[in-house]
Design a protein around this motif. Sequence first.
Motif, short mmCIF file in Angstrom:
data_model
loop_
_atom_site.label_atom_id
_atom_site.label_comp_id
_atom_site.label_asym_id
_atom_site.label_seq_id
_atom_site.Cartn_x
_atom_site.Cartn_y
_atom_site.Cartn_z
N PRO A 400 0.83 -1.21 0.00
CA PRO A 400 0.00 0.00 0.00
C PRO A 400 0.87 1.26 0.00
CG PRO A 400 -0.74 -1.56 1.68
CD PRO A 400 0.59 -2.05 1.18
N TYR A 402 0.78 5.60 0.61
CA TYR A 402 0.04 6.72 1.17
C TYR A 402 0.46 8.03 0.53
CZ TYR A 402 -1.66 3.66 4.88
OH TYR A 402 -2.27 2.64 5.58
N LEU A 411 -4.59 6.51 1.72
CA LEU A 411 -4.03 5.59 0.74
C LEU A 411 -4.24 6.14 -0.67
CD1 LEU A 411 -5.25 2.21 2.25
CD2 LEU A 411 -2.87 2.75 1.69
N LEU A 414 -3.86 0.85 -3.26
CA LEU A 414 -4.11 -0.33 -2.43
C LEU A 414 -4.32 -1.52 -3.36
CD1 LEU A 414 -4.55 -1.52 0.42
CD2 LEU A 414 -6.99 -1.03 0.15
#
Length: 421
Positions: A400, A402, A411, A414
Amino acid sequence: MTSPTTARQASEQGRVLADPTAYADNHRLHEALTWLRANEPVTWVDSPPYRPFWGITKHADIMDIERDNELWISGPRPLLLPAEAEDAIKRDQEAGIGLRTLIHMDDPHHRDVRKIGADWFRPKAMRDLKVRVDELAKRYVDRMVEIGPECDFVTDIAINYPLYVILSLLGLPEEDFPRMLKLTQEMFGGEDAEHQRGEGTTEDLMAVLLDFFTYFSALTKSRRENPTGDLASAIANGTINGELMSDMDTLSYYVIVASAGHDTTKDAISGGLGALIQNPDQLARLKGDMSLMPQAVEEMIRWSTPVKEFMRTATADTEVRGVPIAKGESVYLSYVSANRDEEIFDDPFTFDVGRDPNKHLSFGYGVHFCLGAALARMEMNSLFTELLPRLDSIELAGEPEYSATIFVGGLKHLPIRYSLR
């Protein structure tokens, strides 16, 4: 009482509040915020290109500040921006052409402007909208089936679903949705190389706002000539004391609804799914007892905290937790820190779909409590209520990522692998 001299010695940990890259690194961010809550809950931050400010990291202090909207006002500095951008916005506002949304306003003007859109987010309006929201939730879960068994949940699903909800509420045509998405990403992604326009300079930000204003100026003219019974018409024809809102207040209203109204929900949805994947016991618990969905939604919102901060400025000499704060100085309200405050939440770093009570501050508090909170909750409830019963398996298909931000974010990627019915 902490002396002013001691208090103004900026700590290294406090600098994370003004570091966009820290919000892309949860371990680093929360390590610093945990230290600040324990050792320096009111911290002086001097980190160019931002003007200095006081960082407030305790839940109780943030609530106290938000309660007293006469001592602590939004107007001069509602959020953390580089000094150059603050000056540019101030010049534009003084010239009558600057962005002035609800977050920039104080009572009584804030109260009067807020009323114009408030009815569209009350319980009756939410009940009327739920059929459309449920339809869109099913559309996007079906979309996951179509593009599976892998997708980037943020870019394929979480961005588009709440965007369609909020722009449908406004009454905008679907062919304009991609344009609104790009402008929103550019506005909130000024610190992130992937989403910012150009080099992310003040001039680039001003150009984004100009594009917003150009679009919504045409929309206002159209809705005033031919009202269509949607939220855009309510904003275009909203009056205060019998007079139409100013052009800038009208345009700014559109901007905050169209952008914040979907970007924050995107962050809560994607952050919520990420938390469920990384806590499979909680995913199984929620699938086994869907009556927990309201509590689970609140926990997803606490966990992701899409709005990282707002700021307030003191109208008189005061103090917070014994630290003197002078009239005209600003405080940074760290909602991310408040939502992990050990004095408020049992095991705050545990994701608990049944957490109750859950006194998170993700929607703010007091007179500036998020206008669209009920809509965000409904959207999340509808999506996860549609998704989880159809979900056979789900796991991460990559790392993931950010967003680098200091205001709104979460996020931005993902990657997931899943099996859906």
